[in-house]
Each structure stands twice: as structure tokens, then as C-alpha cells.
Motif scaffolding. Structure first.
Motif, PDB file in Angstrom:
ATOM      1  N   VAL A 140       0.843  -1.213   0.000  1.00  0.00           N
ATOM      2  CA  VAL A 140       0.000   0.000   0.000  1.00  0.00           C
ATOM      3  C   VAL A 140       0.865   1.244   0.000  1.00  0.00           C
ATOM      4  O   VAL A 140       0.613   2.206  -0.727  1.00  0.00           O
ATOM      5  CB  VAL A 140      -0.947  -0.042   1.214  1.00  0.00           C
ATOM      6  CG1 VAL A 140      -1.623   1.298   1.398  1.00  0.00           C
ATOM      7  CG2 VAL A 140      -1.969  -1.134   1.038  1.00  0.00           C
ATOM      8  N   LEU A 195       3.062   1.370  -3.346  1.00  0.00           N
ATOM      9  CA  LEU A 195       2.311   1.748  -4.549  1.00  0.00           C
ATOM     10  C   LEU A 195       2.095   3.270  -4.613  1.00  0.00           C
ATOM     11  O   LEU A 195       1.915   3.825  -5.703  1.00  0.00           O
ATOM     12  CB  LEU A 195       0.956   1.028  -4.570  1.00  0.00           C
ATOM     13  CG  LEU A 195       1.017  -0.469  -4.925  1.00  0.00           C
ATOM     14  CD1 LEU A 195      -0.370  -1.115  -4.798  1.00  0.00           C
ATOM     15  CD2 LEU A 195       1.539  -0.668  -6.342  1.00  0.00           C
ATOM     16  N   GLN A 196       2.084   3.898  -3.487  1.00  0.00           N
ATOM     17  CA  GLN A 196       2.055   5.359  -3.472  1.00  0.00           C
ATOM     18  C   GLN A 196       3.447   5.913  -3.706  1.00  0.00           C
ATOM     19  O   GLN A 196       3.628   6.864  -4.466  1.00  0.00           O
ATOM     20  CB  GLN A 196       1.512   5.848  -2.125  1.00  0.00           C
ATOM     21  CG  GLN A 196       0.100   5.408  -1.811  1.00  0.00           C
ATOM     22  CD  GLN A 196      -0.938   6.085  -2.723  1.00  0.00           C
ATOM     23  OE1 GLN A 196      -0.745   7.203  -3.205  1.00  0.00           O
ATOM     24  NE2 GLN A 196      -2.036   5.395  -3.001  1.00  0.00           N
ATOM     25  N   ALA A 244       4.820   4.841  -7.275  1.00  0.00           N
ATOM     26  CA  ALA A 244       3.738   4.802  -8.272  1.00  0.00           C
ATOM     27  C   ALA A 244       4.327   4.927  -9.663  1.00  0.00           C
ATOM     28  O   ALA A 244       5.146   5.797  -9.944  1.00  0.00           O
ATOM     29  CB  ALA A 244       2.737   5.933  -8.003  1.00  0.00           C
ATOM     30  N   GLY A 245       3.917   4.002 -10.545  1.00  0.00           N
ATOM     31  CA  GLY A 245       4.438   4.037 -11.896  1.00  0.00           C
ATOM     32  C   GLY A 245       5.733   3.282 -12.051  1.00  0.00           C
ATOM     33  O   GLY A 245       6.238   3.142 -13.171  1.00  0.00           O
ATOM     34  N   ILE A 256       6.281   0.288 -10.001  1.00  0.00           N
ATOM     35  CA  ILE A 256       6.022  -1.117  -9.724  1.00  0.00           C
ATOM     36  C   ILE A 256       4.554  -1.412  -9.995  1.00  0.00           C
ATOM     37  O   ILE A 256       3.750  -0.476 -10.113  1.00  0.00           O
ATOM     38  CB  ILE A 256       6.366  -1.478  -8.268  1.00  0.00           C
ATOM     39  CG1 ILE A 256       5.529  -0.623  -7.304  1.00  0.00           C
ATOM     40  CG2 ILE A 256       7.863  -1.288  -8.001  1.00  0.00           C
ATOM     41  CD1 ILE A 256       5.705  -1.005  -5.844  1.00  0.00           C
ATOM     42  N   LYS A 257       4.225  -2.657 -10.033  1.00  0.00           N
ATOM     43  CA  LYS A 257       2.821  -3.044 -10.206  1.00  0.00           C
ATOM     44  C   LYS A 257       2.596  -4.368  -9.493  1.00  0.00           C
ATOM     45  O   LYS A 257       3.513  -5.192  -9.346  1.00  0.00           O
ATOM     46  CB  LYS A 257       2.453  -3.151 -11.675  1.00  0.00           C
ATOM     47  CG  LYS A 257       3.317  -4.116 -12.483  1.00  0.00           C
ATOM     48  CD  LYS A 257       2.936  -4.062 -13.961  1.00  0.00           C
ATOM     49  CE  LYS A 257       3.847  -4.950 -14.793  1.00  0.00           C
ATOM     50  NZ  LYS A 257       3.569  -4.826 -16.244  1.00  0.00           N
ATOM     51  N   PRO A 264      -3.356   4.780   5.382  1.00  0.00           N
ATOM     52  CA  PRO A 264      -4.619   5.360   4.920  1.00  0.00           C
ATOM     53  C   PRO A 264      -5.282   4.566   3.801  1.00  0.00           C
ATOM     54  O   PRO A 264      -6.470   4.727   3.572  1.00  0.00           O
ATOM     55  CB  PRO A 264      -4.180   6.759   4.455  1.00  0.00           C
ATOM     56  CG  PRO A 264      -2.722   6.652   4.171  1.00  0.00           C
ATOM     57  CD  PRO A 264      -2.200   5.665   5.160  1.00  0.00           C
ATOM     58  N   GLY A 265      -4.593   3.740   3.081  1.00  0.00           N
ATOM     59  CA  GLY A 265      -5.236   3.044   1.976  1.00  0.00           C
ATOM     60  C   GLY A 265      -5.543   1.580   2.241  1.00  0.00           C
ATOM     61  O   GLY A 265      -5.870   0.820   1.317  1.00  0.00           O
ATOM     62  N   ILE A 266      -5.485   1.185   3.467  1.00  0.00           N
ATOM     63  CA  ILE A 266      -5.569  -0.223   3.759  1.00  0.00           C
ATOM     64  C   ILE A 266      -6.984  -0.718   3.962  1.00  0.00           C
ATOM     65  O   ILE A 266      -7.274  -1.909   3.845  1.00  0.00           O
ATOM     66  CB  ILE A 266      -4.702  -0.544   5.010  1.00  0.00           C
ATOM     67  CG1 ILE A 266      -4.299  -2.033   5.020  1.00  0.00           C
ATOM     68  CG2 ILE A 266      -5.442  -0.187   6.291  1.00  0.00           C
ATOM     69  CD1 ILE A 266      -3.285  -2.354   3.963  1.00  0.00           C
TER      70      ILE A 266
END
Lengths: 726, 298
Positions: B224, B227-228, B231-232, B234-235, B283-285
Motif C-alpha cells: 500500500v 504503490l504510493q 507509483a508508476g 512497480i505493479k 490510509p489506503g488499507i
């Protein structure tokens, strides 16, 4: 009118200012509302560009499944939305109550308030950020497209309470005369939360059609309290809100913005009282003009007053100078007048003096000419042959008498000259006033006897009185008075008297006087007395001769002796001439007998007989060819009263005689004519004594100017009586 | 073999008995008597940031306040964390877990994104789950391998993901939650590349970007964040594991302490403190584990 016009202009300006202020206020509020909604729009636009969304789109572009990876990104986006809602608040209330992320197909990816009514996405949302009003759901919705690499990838929409605009940005509270409402473009009112619309739909439609930013009168049609009142003079102002299809409409009463005095009211008033205004204007203009004229007049008056004051000052100074000059002139005039008076008096005195001198010269000439005629006539007679001894002696005696007269005249003139010149010195010797009185009486006994006059002597003073003074001049003064008395008295008496009238601190005032029963002096002639060279009768045909110097000499000598002179006379009844002198009183124990001899002192009245008299030439006109000489011989007067001792012969005071005898001897030796007078004095002193008869022959020798014989005889008698012993 | 097996079991039993003897004293009473609780933390994701804070740091700090003692953070790593808790080395031999050696006990609680694993449960007491997790397969963004679409069937998705992995190179970190043994990846022909430069899981993505391997394992909490962060770059290809749970670990001798912790957890999840901690550090979990975070209390 100007004032009214100015007032009108002022009212209009105030009205314009009020309009401008209201419009500005409305613009500010509209701007605030616009900014408020613009912030929402911008906030949503920024949100659409947040990296959380971009990350989601990146990862989405990488093909990640929403379940494994993208969910985490979306959750981050949702969390961002929630934080934004929490951060964007106004007065503690969030401005967004819902944020939705739509994908490019309009499917909802994130919706933080999914229970609320759906947010439609009208066309145009892809073109840019939008802001629209949703009056149905009382919300305002901002949308912003989400772009990823320039491709529309979704939409962010945020909704907030529409009432916040009214609640926080405008005066949504209902007031009687002032309201602010938000209207949509289609005329729907947006009331604050919890309140209902106060305007009906038709009215709001008309308000929405108002011109923007212009205060215009409207029909209120307001429901609620105060509506009836507000129907009169209601104004409305519509201000569009930038960026949102809303308008802020302000409705207020005209009185509230313009106050009680409005230009309309003013115009009504002006219309009602135009004449009054015109009259007031004219009156005011007249008053103004008059005031201006008065001000000009006052200014001119002040200028003139100042100028006059300046001139007055100059004039005052000039007047003062002139007054000073006048005073000086008056003083000079007074001085000149005084000088003129003095000059006039001096001139008069000079004229009088000149006249007196003329008269004097005439008189003196006459007085000189008479004895000179006698001298010359007798001298001519003496040249005649065959003259007897007696005739010759008679002629010579006449010559001698004439010369004596001339000498006396010259002595008088000389004395007066000395007095006037201040060169006459008085002696200071002891004298007996009685003695002097007696000597004077003796001196004129003969002449008085010849005219049948009675001679009296009197002294009214202390016995054995002795004073310090000038006995010679005193005797001269008395002689002058006595001479006049004899001259101007034809019958009666002559009284020679003296009185001590005052005594003070060793000094006494003595008054001597000679009274007669003569002709007296007329009243108008009395002022001429005591003036030199004047006589009561100064005519050439006068009866009495004389130079007129006697009384003047008396006055001068009396003044020198600290006294004065005077006369008491009455025309035809006689006169009394007197003079007063001041003399020091002899101290006690001092012998008062005068050194030149004095008459024997007697108690009371003393009569003294003249020892002899000198023949005096009568006043005659001695023409050149007819010379008359009249002589007379003085004898002892019958009227002379004397008191003698028991023998009838008065004892001789040798001390009184010897000095005089010696003086006469010297005069005779020097053939001095004064010997005649002094010998007469000797005769007076020895009168009544046994020696008197012995001196008679010698007296005749002296009178005949046989000085050598007289000297021999006098020495013989002196030797016989022991007068030479000393 | 049987003899050796018997001996091993006996040995394990003896070690367990011995360990229990040595560590049983560090229970709640002792900690309260000591007045301090020692938190064993590993720098990992946002659980222990290394800056003195982190999800688990604040969690244990709250627990210290809860039991009324002082808090002390003791840093450790994934290789030594159990030894520091138990004073013993953990030796895994197949399914067996042996505690060997004698080491000082450095802490009273492990809370550092510590995954609940079966083998760990053999030597420690776990609290109620404190955080969810899952192991994902991550590749570089430019990788030619496409992430799976994902479905409602996690097992199917795991198979699909492992199929993509194939025998390609994979970065792993043994004895951690990224240990390939935990997920049956050993012995499958996969080119496992154990990351041994450090025991910090945060270095896995950089190593991947450094092309140390074609793929890397990454747990969700880390993913999480990464990825922030990346960003761009890894995927996420797909899941490797089922959903996991992270929890605090205590010595077996500290049941009262664990119970006290569980009580603490119930309280903070009830009063919202827990959610605030989650939102703060992850915050994105929530969206990733909606079931876990939807629960209120354990």
C-alpha cells in the motif's frame, strides 16, 4: 437658489454615495459568495489533480486489478477525500458533505456519502471545473474532470450545502426593511437552512430579471411582518455572483438607505415653495451684496479712519509745534510788550528826565545867572571912582553873598550827583539830635526873623539821647527842609522837630520834620515833590527861586540812611515835610556829646536864637544896566525863647566850641568862603553866652570877607578864653 | 530416522520446558513490578518507522499506559526478534521449530507487523489480530507480465498469480513474512533470491527496481505504501497468499500480559483509537481489507 441647488446636489451626491455604498456592499458580498463557491470549484479541481488519484490511474494503467492494488489506491483517494472534507470547513461546518470519484464511464469509484441522492453528471463536466446549483436537494455541486496523460479518466464531484451561502455570506435574517436573498437564474429563492422562502415565486422571477448592479424601485409584494410598510418606497439591487448561476438580491426600504431627507422630498418641498426659495435667494443675494458693500465701506472707512488718525497725529504734532511757537511768540510778545512798556516808561522817564533837566537847566541857569549878575554888577560898581568905603564894602559883600549862593548851588548839584552816582559816603559818628535841631534853627533864625516868622525847635525823645549816624548830612537834610519852609512861608511859624519813633535792638527810627504855616502844596503838585529838578512852580515867572534839588537830596539821603520821606500838606494851609532815618542807639555810658559841638541840652522845648544871619541876595532881576543889591543882617529874634541859668547867661561848653573855632581859623587862613557859614555856626553855639557879644565884630569882618582881620580877631578871642589851650 | 526423530522431539520438548522455565517470569505482574514494558520492534513499513513512531509503536505505547507502566522501544530484526523475546534461537527444521541456545531476553512484546504464522504460534503467544496482511507478487512497471484481473475467488487468483511467476526470479526474505517457505514457493523451481543485504523489508522494492530479480514478494501493508511511493515504478501482479493477520507476540509464559493486551485492543477498537491509528499510518488499507476493518473488536 444656489444653496438650494447645492443642497439638491448634495442630496443627489449623498444618494449616489448611498447607492454606490450599497452596490459596493452588494458586490462585496456577491464577490464573497463567488469566492466561496469558486473555492469549492477550485478545491474540487485541485482534488482531481491529487497524486492519490494520479497514482490510482497510473496503477490502473499498469493493469493492476482493483482487488489487488488498486483498492489500496482508491482507499488512499477516499482517505484524501475524507481529509479534505475535514479540512474544508466554514465556522466548523464542512463545505463539502459529499465527494464522489467517477470513472471515465461515470461509474462511482469512491463516494464518501453514498446514502445521499446521486449526483448527476451533466454534459460539460469533462470540459472543466463546473459549479452548479441543485436547489431541489439544497446543494451546490462542483465538478472537475480527472485527466491522466491528457485523457479524460474520470470526474470528481463535491457537493455542499447550498444554505451555507445564505447562512454565512449574506444577511439572510428577515428584517422589516432590509433583506438579502439568493436567487437562481430562473428566479428561485435559496433560503437559508431551516428557513422557508419569504418571497413568492412570481416576485422572485421579477427580481431575477432586474438589471444587475442597479438600485431600482420595485413593488415589494413581501409576505410576512412589515410587508405593508415596505410597500412604500422599496428598492431592490441585483448583483450576479461570478462563477455560479446565482444572483444576490438586496431588498430594502428607500428610507433606510436615504434617510428621512431624500432628494424626492426635497424636490417636493422645492416645488411647494419656489417663490419662497426665489425670494430667499434674492434676499440672500441682496444681503450678500449689501454685506459686500458694507464690508467695502467698512474697509474704506477703516482705511480713511487710519489715514485720518495718521493725519490727526501729524496735525496734533503740528498743533503742538504751533502752540509751542505761539507760546513762545506770546512769551516773546509779552517780553516785547514788557520791553516796550519798559522802553515806554524809560522813554517817559527819559522824557521827564529830559524835561526836568531842561527845566533844571533853565532853573539852574536862572539861579546861577542871578548871583552872577550880582557879582558882575557889584564888580562893575567897584570900578567906579570915588566910592566910599562903605559903598565898596557893600558891593564886595554883595559879591561875596552871590558867590556863596553859587557855591551852595554847586554843592547841592554835586551832592545830588554823588548820591545818584552812589559815590556819596556817609560818616558814622555820634550825634545829639537836639543839637542838630538847634543848629538848624539857628542857621535860619536870621532869615526867619527878617520875614517875621517864629521859629520853634522840639525833640521828643529820650534825654541825653545819642545816636550813631552822619550828623553833617542830617543837618543838611534839615537845612534843606527849613530853607524851603522859610522860603514858602510869609507869616506864622516854622517848627523844626525830631522824634524817636521806634527802638529795637540797639537801633532806633528817628523822624525829623519841618512844619510851617506857608502856602502849602496843591494836591496835583504833590507827586512832583522829592523829584530832582522839579519845582511846584517851574515857570519862569515863579515866585520862589531855587534849583529844586533840596527835597530830592533829602529823599536820597533818607533812603541811604534806611528811611523815607514824606509830606503832609494842604494847599494854603502849610506843610510838614518829614523824613525818617535809622540810627544806632548810643550805648549807655558813652559820652553823647558830638565832637563838632552841640547845643546845650535843655529839658523840654528849646528856643535858640540865631547868632546872626547872612545877608542873602534877594531874588531880583539884575539887568545889565540896573543892578540892585539887597542885604540884611540877622539879629537875635525876639521870638526866640531861651531858658538860661539863673544869671541869664548860658554857660559855654568849650568842648563844643574849640573844634569849630579851629576849623574856622583854618578856613580863614585859606580864605575859604565856607568860613562864613561855619562862623555863623559858631555864633549859634555861643549864642546866649558871654562870648556871643565878643564875636559880633568878627562876624561882621567875616561877612565882609575880611578874612585876615577876622582871623586875627578870632585868635585873639580864642586866646583870651583859652580855646587854644588844647 | 525414527531414532533421530524421537531424539529431536525429546530435545524440542526439553528446550520448550527449559525456555518456559527461563521466561515465564516476564508476565504482567513482573512487568508492573518492574514498571516498564520493553517493546521489540523492527523497522518495517509504517509499523515501526525507525523514527520513534509507527503504528505498532503507538499501539504498544497505548498499551503501556493501559497497564500503567513505562514504555521502552527495543530495536531488533526479523532474524533475532524471537530470540530477543524468548532468549532462545528459533530453529525450523521442516515443520519442527526448535528453541536453542541461551540468550538474554530483551523484550516483553513483539509488535512490529508481526505476521501470525503457524510455526511462530508454536513458540509464542499471539494476541488478537492487530492488522491484516497478504503477500503479493510485485513486478516492475515495465515488466511484460500483466497483473491478473482478479476475481472473487482468492485461491484461483493465487494460482493464477503463481502461474505468472512460474520459475522466474523472485526476491524473498527468509524467516520473515516474505519467507517463500510460508507460501509453498520452495521446491517449485522458482529462482528464489533471498535478500540478505539487510533484514529490512522496506528494501525489497528498491532491490526489485535494481533488477535483483524479476519479481518480489511484498506484503500488503508495504505494498500500500510502496504503490504510493513508487507509483508508476512497480505493479502488483496478484496475490501469493491468503489474507494474513498480524498480531503482537508474547512469550508463552506471559498469558496475563497477552490477555491484558487483548483487552486493550478491544477497547481501542471500540473507542475508535484503533481506526485513527490505521488511518494515520495506513490510509489506503481499509479498502483492501474491508472485512477486517469492518470488524469492531476481536
Amino acid at each position: 437658489m444656489v444653496l438650494l441647488w447645492n443642497a439638491f446636489r448634495t442630496q443627489e451626491q449623498l444618494k449616489s454615495a448611498a447607492d454606490a455604498r450599497l452596490i459596493a456592499s452588494s458586490l462585496r458580498k456577491a464577490t464573497a459568495v463567488g469566492d466561496f463557491v469558486a473555492e469549492r470549484r477550485n478545491g474540487v479541481a485541485e482534488l482531481a489533480e491529487r497524486h492519490e488519484i494520479e497514482t490510482y490511474l497510473i496503477n490502473k494503467a499498469l493493469g493492476m486489478s482493483p482487488r489487488y492494488g488498486l483498492n489500496a489506491n482508491l482507499d488512499a483517494v477516499e482517505e484524501r477525500f475524507r481529509r479534505l472534507v475535514a479540512q474544508k470547513t466554514v465556522r466548523g461546518e464542512p463545505i463539502y458533505n459529499r465527494i464522489v470519484l467517477f470513472d471515465e464511464n461515470g461509474d462511482t469509484l469512491i463516494d464518501i456519502a453514498p446514502d445521499q441522492p446521486a449526483i448527476p453528471l451533466p454534459k460539460g463536466t469533462r470540459d472543466g471545473a463546473t459549479l452548479r446549483v441543485d436547489p431541489e436537494n439544497r446543494r451546490i455541486v462542483a465538478t472537475a474532470p480527472v485527466l491522466y496523460r491528457g485523457i479524460f479518466s474520470g470526474t470528481v464531484a463535491a457537493a455542499g450545502e447550498l444554505e451555507q451561502l445564505s447562512r454565512y455570506l449574506i444577511s439572510s435574517e428577515s428584517q422589516d426593511q432590509y433583506r438579502e436573498v439568493l436567487l437562481t437564474v430562473d428566479g428561485r429563492e435559496l433560503p437559508a437552512l431551516g428557513r422557508k422562502a419569504i418571497l413568492d415565486a412570481g416576485y422572485t422571477h421579477s427580481l431575477a430579471a432586474l438589471p444587475q448592479n442597479k438600485l431600482v424601485p420595485v413593488d415589494p409584494m413581501v409576505d410576512g411582518p412589515g410587508g405593508d410598510t415596505a410597500r412604500r418606497g422599496t428598492l431592490a439591487l441585483r448583483t450576479p455572483i461570478s462563477g455560479v448561476p446565482l444572483s444576490l438580491v438586496t431588498i430594502l426600504a428607500e428610507d433606510q438607505i436615504y434617510g428621512q431627507i431624500t432628494s424626492r422630498l426635497f424636490l417636493f418641498s422645492a416645488a411647494a415653495f419656489p417663490l419662497v426659495v426665489l425670494f430667499a435667494a434674492i434676499l440672500f443675494d441682496r444681503m450678500r451684496r449689501r454685506t459686500i458693500k458694507l464690508q467695502v465701506a467698512f474697509a474704506e472707512s477703516d482705511r480713511r479712519r487710519f489715514e485720518l488718525q495718521g493725519r490727526n497725529v501729524v496735525l496734533s504734532e503740528e498743533i503742538e509745534r504751533r502752540e509751542a511757537v505761539e507760546r513762545e511768540l506770546r512769551d516773546k510778545s509779552a517780553e516785547l510788550e514788557a520791553m516796550t512798556a519798559d522802553l515806554r516808561a524809560s522813554m517817559l522817564r527819559a522824557e521827564e528826565a529830559s524835561l526836568a533837566k531842561t527845566r533844571f537847566l533853565a532853573t539852574v541857569s536862572h539861579e546861577i545867572r542871578t548871583p552872577m549878575n550880582g557879582v558882575l554888577g557889584m564888580a562893575q560898581r567897584l570900578l567906579a571912582p570915588e566910592l566910599t568905603q562903605h559903598e565898596r564894602q557893600g558891593y564886595v559883600r554883595t559879591i561875596l553873598n552871590s558867590g556863596q549862593t553859587l557855591l551852595t548851588l554847586l554843592n547841592d548839584i554835586l551832592d545830588l550827583s554823588k548820591v545818584e552816582a552812589g559815590k556819596l559816603d556817609l560818616t558814622h559818628s555820634l550825634f545829639d539830635p537836639l543839637q542838630i535841631l538847634e543848629e538848624t534853627a539857628a542857621l535860619f533864625a536870621e532869615s526867619a526873623h527878617q520875614k517875621g516868622l517864629r521859629v520853634e525847635v522840639a525833640w521828643r525823645g529820650p534825654e541825653c539821647a545819642g545816636y550813631w549816624g552822619d550828623p553833617i548830612r542830617l543837618r543838611q537834610m534839615l537845612s534843606n527842609l527849613a530853607s524851603n519852609a522859610v522860603k514858602f512861608t510869609d507869616a506864622g511859624y516854622i517848627r523844626i522837630e525830631g522824634t524817636e519813633v521806634e527802638r529795637n535792638s540797639g537801633q532806633a527810627a528817628l523822624e525829623f520834620g519841618v512844619s510851617d504855616s506857608g502856602v502849602g502844596v496843591p494836591q496835583d503838585k504833590q507827586s512832583m515833590l522829592f523829584q530832582p529838578f522839579t519845582q511846584v512852580d517851574g515857570s519862569s515867572t515863579r515866585r520862589f527861586g531855587g534849583t529844586g534839588l533840596g527835597l530830592s537830596i533829602v529823599r536820597s539821603l533818607a533812603q541811604m540812611m534806611g528811611g523815607e520821606v514824606g509830606v503832609e500838606t494842604k494847599d494854603g494851609e502849610g506843610s510838614r515835610f518829614w523824613f525818617r532815618i535809622r540810627a544806632d542807639v548810643m550805648a549807655e555810658g558813652v559820652d553823647a556829646r558830638p565832637r563838632e559841638g552841640a547845643a546845650e541840652r535843655r529839658n523840654g522845648f528849646t528856643a535858640q536864637a540865631a547868632a546872626g544871619s547872612l545877608a542873602k541876595a534877594e531874588d531880583s532881576r539884575a539887568d545889565a544896566g540896573d543892578v540892585t543889591v539887597a542885604t540884611s543882617r540877622g539879629t537875635e529874634t525876639e521870638n526866640t525863647r531861651e531858658k538860661t541859668s539863673g544869671t541869664g547867661v548860658r554857660p559855654l561848653q568849650i568842648d563844643h566850641v574849640v573844634p569849630l573855632v579851629k576849623e574856622i581859623e583854618l578856613l580863614l587862613e585859606g580864605r575859604k568862603f565856607r568860613a562864613v557859614g561855619r562862623f555863623q555856626a559858631l555864633q549859634a553855639r555861643v549864642a546866649g553866652t558871654g562870648v556871643s557879644a565878643e564875636l559880633e565884630p568878627i562876624a561882621r569882618l567875616v561877612a565882609d570877607f575880611r578874612f585876615e582881620d577876622a582871623l586875627s580877631g578870632l585868635r585873639r578871642i580864642a586866646s583870651a578864653h583859652g580855646w587854644n589851650a588844647g | 530416522m525414527k531414532i533421530l526423530t524421537v531424539i529431536s522431539k525429546v530435545g524440542v520438548a526439553a528446550l520448550v520446558i527449559c525456555m518456559a522455565t527461563l521466561t515465564w517470569a516476564a508476565d504482567l505482574k513482573e512487568i508492573k513490578a518492574r514498571g516498564e514494558i520493553r517493546h521489540l520492534g523492527i523497522k518495517y513499513a509504517n509499523f515501526v518507522t525507525g523514527a520513534g513512531d509507527g503504528f505498532d509503536v503507538e499501539l504498544v505505547q497505548g498499551f503501556a499506559r493501559h497497564i500503567g507502566v513505562k514504555y521502552r522501544l527495543v530495536y531488533t530484526d526479523f532474524y533475532n526478534v524471537i530470540r530477543d523475546l524468548l532468549g532462545k534461537d528459533v530453529v525450523r527444521r521442516g515443520d519442527e521449530v526448535l528453541l536453542e541456545g541461551q540468550h538474554p531476553v530483551k523484550g516483553d512484546i513483539i509488535a512490529t507487523g508481526f505476521t501470525v504464522l503457524p510455526w511462530r504460534e508454536k513458540v509464542v503467544l499471539y494476541s488478537v489480530p492487530t492488522f491484516p496482511s497478504q503477500v503479493l507478487l510485485v513486478a516492475r512497471a515495465e515488466s511484460a507480465y500483466t497483473p491478473i484481473k482478479g476475481s472473487a475467488n482468492l485461491s484461483k487468483d493465487i494460482v493464477e498469480t503463481k502461474a505468472i511467476l512460474g520459475t522466474k526470479s523472485l526476491l524473498v526474505m527468509e524467516r520473515t513474512c516474505l519467507d517463500p517457505a510460508n507460501y509453498g514457493l520452495k521446491g517449485k523451481g522458482i529462482d528464489l533470491k533471498a535478500y540478505s543485504k539487510s533484514s529490512n523489508l522496506n528494501e525489497m522494492v528498491p532491490a526489485l527496481l535494481n533488477k535483483d530479480a524479476e519479481f518480489t514478494l511484498l506484503d500488503v501493508p508495504d505494498a500500500v505504501l510502496d504503490l504510493q511511493k513508487w507509483a508508476g515504478k512497480i505493479k502488483v501482479i496478484g496475490p501469493i497468499s491468503e489474507q494474513q493477520e498480524l498480531a503482537a507476540a508474547f512469550p508463552k509464559s506471559s498469558p496475563e500480559l497477552r490477555d491484558a493486551f487483548n483487552e486493550y485492543m478491544r477497547r481501542i477498537r471500540a473507542d475508535g483509537s484503533y481506526d485513527r491509528l490505521v488511518n494515520k499510518y495506513y490510509p489506503g488499507i481499509r479498502r483492501y481489507f474491508p472485512d477486517f476493518f469492518g470488524r469492531k473488536g476481536a
